[in-house]
Scaffold this motif. Structure first.
Motif, mmCIF file in Angstrom:
data_model
loop_
_atom_site.group_PDB
_atom_site.id
_atom_site.type_symbol
_atom_site.label_atom_id
_atom_site.label_comp_id
_atom_site.label_asym_id
_atom_site.label_seq_id
_atom_site.Cartn_x
_atom_site.Cartn_y
_atom_site.Cartn_z
ATOM 1 N N GLN A 1 -2.277 9.985 -1.110
ATOM 2 C CA GLN A 1 -1.238 9.873 -0.732
ATOM 3 C C GLN A 1 -0.022 11.008 -1.301
ATOM 4 O OE1 GLN A 1 -1.771 7.215 -3.019
ATOM 5 N NE2 GLN A 1 -0.522 7.735 -4.764
ATOM 6 N N THR B 1 -5.152 4.495 5.609
ATOM 7 C CA THR B 1 -3.938 5.299 5.536
ATOM 8 C C THR B 1 -4.479 6.551 4.619
ATOM 9 O OG1 THR B 1 -3.469 3.937 3.534
ATOM 10 C CG2 THR B 1 -2.605 3.398 5.468
ATOM 11 N N ALA B 2 -5.575 6.247 3.863
ATOM 12 C CA ALA B 2 -5.874 7.538 2.901
ATOM 13 C C ALA B 2 -6.791 8.679 3.636
ATOM 14 C CB ALA B 2 -6.700 6.862 1.725
ATOM 15 N N ALA C 1 -5.298 0.466 2.927
ATOM 16 C CA ALA C 1 -5.396 1.417 1.860
ATOM 17 C C ALA C 1 -6.286 2.607 2.630
ATOM 18 C CB ALA C 1 -5.637 0.987 0.634
ATOM 19 N N GLU C 2 -7.630 2.135 2.961
ATOM 20 C CA GLU C 2 -8.877 3.489 3.500
ATOM 21 C C GLU C 2 -8.314 3.805 4.368
ATOM 22 O OE1 GLU C 2 -12.796 3.624 5.500
ATOM 23 O OE2 GLU C 2 -11.550 1.971 5.545
ATOM 24 N N GLY D 1 1.150 2.844 5.643
ATOM 25 C CA GLY D 1 0.234 1.656 5.425
ATOM 26 C C GLY D 1 0.774 0.507 6.092
ATOM 27 N N VAL E 1 0.945 -0.924 -0.259
ATOM 28 C CA VAL E 1 -0.181 0.088 0.189
ATOM 29 C C VAL E 1 0.817 1.220 0.120
ATOM 30 C CG1 VAL E 1 -1.447 1.304 1.437
ATOM 31 C CG2 VAL E 1 -2.127 -1.042 0.978
ATOM 32 N N ASP E 2 1.865 1.128 0.761
ATOM 33 C CA ASP E 2 2.823 2.411 0.660
ATOM 34 C C ASP E 2 3.764 2.506 -0.706
ATOM 35 O OD1 ASP E 2 2.580 3.228 3.400
ATOM 36 O OD2 ASP E 2 3.946 1.814 4.197
ATOM 37 N N ASN F 1 -0.490 3.096 -5.783
ATOM 38 C CA ASN F 1 -1.513 4.037 -5.557
ATOM 39 C C ASN F 1 -2.873 3.782 -4.810
ATOM 40 O OD1 ASN F 1 -4.087 5.310 -6.799
ATOM 41 N ND2 ASN F 1 -2.523 6.780 -7.745
ATOM 42 N N ARG F 2 -2.907 4.425 -3.792
ATOM 43 C CA ARG F 2 -3.933 3.823 -2.746
ATOM 44 C C ARG F 2 -5.583 3.950 -3.335
ATOM 45 N NH1 ARG F 2 -1.550 7.423 2.204
ATOM 46 N NH2 ARG F 2 0.331 5.957 2.547
ATOM 47 N N LYS F 3 -5.831 4.857 -4.135
ATOM 48 C CA LYS F 3 -7.097 5.013 -4.824
ATOM 49 C C LYS F 3 -7.305 3.905 -5.779
ATOM 50 C CE LYS F 3 -10.077 7.994 -7.421
ATOM 51 N NZ LYS F 3 -10.121 9.163 -8.235
#
Length: 359
Positions: free
Chosen positions: A154, A87-88, A84-85, A301, A30-31, A34-36
């Motif tokens: 991010q 961390t976003a 991911a959610e 992440g 995730v880090d 791209n999170r989205k």
């Protein structure tokens, strides 16, 4: 399909296994990614998986292996999407709104818990494919809503790509060097182990007291009620009480309530169990928001993945351990043992230097 409790248990294990196996590497990935885009891909795949199950059931050619594959895919998607959610979140709201946002996310989760199980039963009564079709559509709605998010989820990624294991170790090391983050996550590990173990205890107690299956199912709605009520006051509590007070009160309330499961009544176990969740949204508003705030974005992440693993990793073992304990020892020794565990957790929460000196 099979009438086999053992196969039902295998399905639950397959759904939970990705949490144990994938959570730490998911944090590192995730880090990197791209999170989205990752969240969109996860829910697209999950929608397709449930869509395939709908087609199989409708055609009358559903296989046990297919069900295992679907729940395993759903579990993998859950791990990546959840990390991911979380961390976003700091890129969606401002810093001063972060505690309130965490609290509202908690309210959303408890509302889904309150409505999801009864809705699943209702949809299944309408047709065997209906709840799975609903799942597929819900993931498709998630994909559409994510596509509309304009925020960049991010910061810039300017760093040398290293081996995945090294990146995981880097996140674990940072996590372990933070006394408050480390201590509260270990407290949650003990608390979540107890709460998930008590799920089966509540069912057994209610059955021993003559509660019909429908009442037992309805009792677990108190979890959602407790969480939603707690979410309504979480922001106010986080502003008025110290971090130490919220951490200590959350664990102490749970420890005080476990022995009350012995109070007679068919509905009493459900009421007591639901009350254990009252302060969890306030805990999240303080503890989770703190963790999101202080972690560097390029490590967030991995930090969230360690916290998630400590929280959810013991869940399968909680079910397994309490099942054997109930069968071999009975409800009273099992509840006393879990009560003892929560007393230890509450004592650490109240006396820990990391909690007492927290900002």
């Amino acid at each position: 399909m099979t009438g086999s409790p053992a196969k039902a248990g295998i399905v639950e294990f397959a759904a939970a296994l990705p949490i144990l196996v994938l959570t730490l590497p998911a944090g590192a990935l995730v880090d990197r990614w791209n999170r989205k885009r990752l969240m969109i891909v996860c829910d697209t795949i999950r929608a397709a998986a449930y869509g395939s199950l709908v087609a199989a059931i409708a055609s009358g050619h559903v296989w046990f292996a297919h069900i295992l594959a679907v729940v395993a895919i759903d579990g993998c998607g859950f791990v990546f999407f959840t990390v991911a959610e979380r961390t976003a979140l700091k890129h969606v709201v401002s810093d001063e709104q972060l505690p309130a946002a965490v609290g509202r996310n908690q309210a959303r989760e408890y509302a889904a818990l309150l409505g999801g199980q009864p809705l699943g039963g209702l949809l299944y009564a309408l047709g065997r494919t209906v709840p799975f079709l609903f799942d597929a559509v819900s993931y498709a709605v998630s994909v559409a809503s994510l596509a509309l998010v304009r925020a960049r989820l991010q910061g810039e990624r300017i760093r040398e790509r290293r081996r995945l294991l090294h990146e995981v170790q880097e996140g674990v090391a940072w996590f372990w060097r933070q006394p408050f983050v480390r201590t509260t996550s270990l407290l949650v590990m003990g608390s979540d182990f107890t709460l998930n173990a008590l799920y089966l205890v509540v069912i057994v107690l209610a059955r021993q007291r003559g509660a019909p299956p429908a009442l037992i199912g309805a009792m677990f709605g108190f979890i959602g009620v407790g969480g939603i009520v707690g979410s309504l006051v979480a922001s106010r509590l986080s502003r008025r009480l110290s971090t130490r007070a919220i951490v200590g009160a959350t664990m102490s309330l749970e420890a005080l309530l476990v022995p009350l499961l012995f109070v007679p009544g068919r509905v009493t176990p459900g009421l007591v169990y639901g009350a254990m969740f009252l302060l969890h949204p306030a805990w999240a508003t303080v503890v989770m928001a703190y963790r999101i705030r202080i972690a560097p974005d390029e490590l967030l992440g991995r930090v969230q993945s360690v916290a998630t693993l400590l929280s959810l990793g013991p869940v399968p073992f909680g079910f397994l351990g309490v099942g054997f304990a109930l069968e071999s020892l009975g409800t009273t020794p099992t509840v006393l043992a879990l009560s003892g565990l929560m007393i230890v957790v509450a004592a650490v929460a109240v006396t820990s230097r990391a909690v007492r000196t927290a900002d």
